[in-house]
Scaffold this active site. Structure first.
Site, PDB file in Angstrom:
ATOM      1  N   ASN A   1       0.811  -1.220   0.000  1.00 34.92           N
ATOM      2  CA  ASN A   1       0.000   0.000   0.000  1.00 34.92           C
ATOM      3  C   ASN A   1       0.845   1.270   0.000  1.00 34.92           C
ATOM      4  O   ASN A   1       0.352   2.342   0.338  1.00 34.92           O
ATOM      5  CB  ASN A   1      -1.006  -0.017   1.162  1.00 34.92           C
TER       6      ASN A   1
ATOM      7  N   ARG B   1       3.434   7.308  11.260  1.00 33.20           N
ATOM      8  CA  ARG B   1       2.861   6.847  12.519  1.00 33.20           C
ATOM      9  C   ARG B   1       2.675   8.048  13.440  1.00 33.20           C
ATOM     10  O   ARG B   1       3.545   8.915  13.533  1.00 33.20           O
ATOM     11  CB  ARG B   1       3.767   5.813  13.208  1.00 33.20           C
TER      12      ARG B   1
ATOM     13  N   GLN C   1      -4.484   3.912  18.470  1.00 34.94           N
ATOM     14  CA  GLN C   1      -5.590   3.752  17.526  1.00 34.94           C
ATOM     15  C   GLN C   1      -6.520   2.636  17.994  1.00 34.94           C
ATOM     16  O   GLN C   1      -6.013   1.561  18.328  1.00 34.94           O
ATOM     17  CB  GLN C   1      -5.048   3.458  16.128  1.00 34.94           C
TER      18      GLN C   1
ATOM     19  N   HIS D   1      -7.143   6.429  10.174  1.00 31.23           N
ATOM     20  CA  HIS D   1      -6.043   5.730   9.485  1.00 31.23           C
ATOM     21  C   HIS D   1      -6.597   4.939   8.290  1.00 31.23           C
ATOM     22  O   HIS D   1      -7.018   3.786   8.433  1.00 31.23           O
ATOM     23  CB  HIS D   1      -5.359   4.788  10.478  1.00 31.23           C
TER      24      HIS D   1
HETATM   25  P1  NDP Z   1      10.222   1.558   3.516  1.00 35.90           P
HETATM   26  O1  NDP Z   1      10.839   0.522   4.380  1.00 35.90           O
HETATM   27  O2  NDP Z   1      10.292   1.400   2.046  1.00 35.90           O
HETATM   28  O3  NDP Z   1      10.828   2.972   3.853  1.00 35.90           O
HETATM   29  C1  NDP Z   1      11.137   3.401   5.120  1.00 35.90           C
HETATM   30  C2  NDP Z   1      12.289   4.360   4.981  1.00 35.90           C
HETATM   31  O4  NDP Z   1      12.489   4.989   6.258  1.00 35.90           O
HETATM   32  C3  NDP Z   1      13.602   3.685   4.609  1.00 35.90           C
HETATM   33  O5  NDP Z   1      14.165   4.373   3.523  1.00 35.90           O
HETATM   34  C4  NDP Z   1      14.423   3.846   5.887  1.00 35.90           C
HETATM   35  O6  NDP Z   1      15.772   4.008   5.657  1.00 35.90           O
HETATM   36  C5  NDP Z   1      13.882   5.134   6.421  1.00 35.90           C
HETATM   37  N1  NDP Z   1      14.210   5.389   7.823  1.00 35.90           N
HETATM   38  C6  NDP Z   1      14.112   4.541   8.865  1.00 35.90           C
HETATM   39  N2  NDP Z   1      14.503   5.162   9.992  1.00 35.90           N
HETATM   40  C7  NDP Z   1      14.846   6.426   9.655  1.00 35.90           C
HETATM   41  C8  NDP Z   1      15.355   7.536  10.367  1.00 35.90           C
HETATM   42  N3  NDP Z   1      15.585   7.443  11.694  1.00 35.90           N
HETATM   43  N4  NDP Z   1      15.596   8.679   9.700  1.00 35.90           N
HETATM   44  C9  NDP Z   1      15.388   8.758   8.363  1.00 35.90           C
HETATM   45  N5  NDP Z   1      14.937   7.727   7.615  1.00 35.90           N
HETATM   46  C10 NDP Z   1      14.657   6.570   8.263  1.00 35.90           C
HETATM   47  O7  NDP Z   1       8.694   1.659   3.989  1.00 35.90           O
HETATM   48  P2  NDP Z   1       7.476   2.415   3.295  1.00 35.90           P
HETATM   49  O8  NDP Z   1       7.974   3.647   2.644  1.00 35.90           O
HETATM   50  O9  NDP Z   1       6.656   1.475   2.506  1.00 35.90           O
HETATM   51  O10 NDP Z   1       6.629   2.779   4.606  1.00 35.90           O
HETATM   52  C11 NDP Z   1       7.163   3.662   5.582  1.00 35.90           C
HETATM   53  C12 NDP Z   1       6.246   3.717   6.775  1.00 35.90           C
HETATM   54  O11 NDP Z   1       5.006   4.304   6.407  1.00 35.90           O
HETATM   55  C13 NDP Z   1       5.858   2.354   7.358  1.00 35.90           C
HETATM   56  O12 NDP Z   1       6.844   1.856   8.226  1.00 35.90           O
HETATM   57  C14 NDP Z   1       4.593   2.684   8.079  1.00 35.90           C
HETATM   58  O13 NDP Z   1       4.865   3.139   9.392  1.00 35.90           O
HETATM   59  C15 NDP Z   1       4.002   3.831   7.278  1.00 35.90           C
HETATM   60  N6  NDP Z   1       2.849   3.369   6.481  1.00 35.90           N
HETATM   61  C16 NDP Z   1       1.631   3.970   6.697  1.00 35.90           C
HETATM   62  C17 NDP Z   1       0.519   3.532   6.035  1.00 35.90           C
HETATM   63  C18 NDP Z   1      -0.802   4.205   6.216  1.00 35.90           C
HETATM   64  O14 NDP Z   1      -1.841   3.616   5.885  1.00 35.90           O
HETATM   65  N7  NDP Z   1      -0.841   5.424   6.726  1.00 35.90           N
HETATM   66  C19 NDP Z   1       0.568   2.378   5.117  1.00 35.90           C
HETATM   67  C20 NDP Z   1       1.913   1.932   4.842  1.00 35.90           C
HETATM   68  C21 NDP Z   1       2.995   2.375   5.559  1.00 35.90           C
HETATM   69  P3  NDP Z   1      16.728   2.866   5.086  1.00 35.90           P
HETATM   70  O15 NDP Z   1      15.884   1.718   4.639  1.00 35.90           O
HETATM   71  O16 NDP Z   1      17.417   3.589   3.979  1.00 35.90           O
HETATM   72  O17 NDP Z   1      17.580   2.485   6.214  1.00 35.90           O
END
Ligand code: NDP
Length: 401
Positions: free
Chosen positions: A147, A285, A314, A333
């Site tokens: 998603n 989140r 939530q 959400h």
């Molecule tokens: P990804 O794993 O593709 O991306 C997460 C990114 O966050 C990665 O690039 C990671 O870095 C980066 N990251 C982690 N910690 C840090 C930090 N401290 N500072 C900066 N960057 C950081 O996940 P998605 O993009 O698919 O999803 C991200 C989040 O969105 C999910 O974990 C979830 O919480 C939320 N989400 C919400 C939804 C909703 O319905 N509202 C649905 C889907 C997701 P790297 O991997 O480069 O280390």
């Protein structure tokens, strides 16, 4: 035989199934990075159906029961006397969606002696105490990418709606007015603004790509830098830390997971570093932002607007201050649970279950925790620890009903 305990949100108040607005949805076979969409052996639902509510059962019942497994589905998830807590004691698999999270705290994991798999039907497994999962040999998996584009679309919608003052303008129409000055006194063009994302993972990068045609200047920060050709293609400015990005941008969108490193990242101090009148959009989140700091910043005008769809806990208590703070564009959400997204994450949940029940490996990109350690996507994007603290407050929503 396995017992599968599935926690889903309530059916629509007008009954299940709803009368669908459309007769079909586009078929998505894969994602921008080459990953394929879920590939279960079969599905027992029609794409586009409401699968994420209790009666939808994620389309899993036929498959599980035909193979001799037990499926328990409930929305009653909070408090010691909840169905979830009672059923947990002998369950092998817990399935939960972030939209209506079954918080798997250390205390609950300790009670669930048979628990082997915590499966997130969606993305984001922060509702599981990942440290406790590691310590107790519980595998945590989610349906990576299912998603991400759904959320990216929601982010773009909410950025535009805040900057252009859409929601109050719509309200003037509904209320019978034609108050143009009232509508436009807080309305701007996005064009030319500095727009940045905290994290450029699957969602963050998709947001950047979708915003590029709006003629904005794009910024990002992340733990790992994007390939140089992507930075050039999108004209990105990389920031080594969140503070540097916050200072430079007019609009900030948060797209990192919640884990101990990101909990309360946007507090009074961080929001205070932003330009006066910035916009903050958080679909990642709720707990990545300090609840009361956001309220204070909207009341003082430090933030011109705040939007997103994620809260903590939530469901948000009826008196959660984000429901009534000024200049917000919050939804429940929902961004990652459009009917389109449900089709993919229900299929992904089925794929993970098929693998788990047959003793086959789960795709690496779906793994968050395995064999007592962060694994797959979890090893890349999360840090060890727990972010479920305070989740017991979710019980307040039902008690106030
Ligand atoms: P990804 O794993 O593709 O991306 C997460 C990114 O966050 C990665 O690039 C990671 O870095 C980066 N990251 C982690 N910690 C840090 C930090 N401290 N500072 C900066 N960057 C950081 O996940 P998605 O993009 O698919 O999803 C991200 C989040 O969105 C999910 O974990 C979830 O919480 C939320 N989400 C919400 C939804 C909703 O319905 N509202 C649905 C889907 C997701 P790297 O991997 O480069 O280390």
């Amino acid at each position: 035989m396995a017992k599968v305990l599935c926690v889903l949100y309530d059916d629509p108040i007008d009954g299940f199934p709803p009368r669908y607005a459309r007769d079909s949805i586009p078929h998505i076979a894969g994602y921008a990075d080459g990953q394929t969409a879920p590939t279960p052996d079969a599905i027992d639902f029609t794409p586009g159906e409401l699968l994420g509510s209790v009666s939808g059962e994620l389309g899993l019942r036929t498959f599980l029961e035909a193979n001799g497994h037990e499926l328990v589905v409930t929305s009653d998830k909070d408090g010691a006397d909840s169905t979830f807590e009672k059923e947990l004691v002998d369950t092998d698999v817990v399935i939960s969606q972030p939209f209506w999270p079954a918080y798997l705290t250390a205390e609950r994991i300790a009670k669930a002696k048979n628990l082997k798999l915590a499966l997130t039907a969606g993305i984001g497994s922060d509702h599981v105490d990942l440290q406790a999962a590691m310590d107790n040999g519980v595998t945590v998996a989610e349906v990576t990418f299912c998603n991400s584009i759904s959320v990216a679309e929601h982010v773009v919608m909410q950025i535009l709606s805040l900057v252009r003052n859409y929601i109050p303008s719509y309200q003037w129409v509904v209320n019978g007015g034609w108050n143009i000055a009232d509508c436009v006194e807080r309305s701007y063009d996005l064009e030319g603004m500095e727009v940045g994302t905290v994290a450029a993972g699957r969602i963050g990068l998709a947001v950047l790509r979708r915003l590029k045609p709006f003629g904005v200047n794009l910024h990002y920060t992340d733990k790992h830098r994007l390939p140089a050709d992507v930075e050039v293609e999108l004209g990105l400015t990389f920031h080594p830390d969140v503070e540097s990005l916050a200072k430079a941008c007019d609009v900030v969108t948060i797209n990192c997971p919640l884990h101990p490193e990101t909990e309360h990242l946007f507090d009074d101090a961080m929001i205070g570093k932003m330009k006066r009148g910035s916009y903050l959009v958080n679909t990642a989140r709720g707990k990545i932002c300090d609840r009361d700091a956001v309220v204070r910043a909207l009341e003082s005008g430090q933030l011109a607007g705040y939007a997103g769809d994620v809260w903590f806990p939530q469901p948000a208590p009826r008196d959660h201050p984000w429901r009534t703070m000024p200049n917000h564009g919050m939804t429940p959400h929902i961004s990652g649970t459009s009917l389109s997204a449900q089709t993919r994450y229900a299929a992904g949940t089925r794929e993970i279950l098929e693998c788990f029940l047959a003793g086959k490996p789960i795709r690496d990109e779906y793994l968050i925790v395995q064999d007592g350690t962060l694994a797959g996507t979890g090893a890349h994007s999360y840090t060890a620890g727990d972010a479920t603290g305070g989740s017991e407050e979710a019980e307040k929503f039902r008690k106030a009903s």
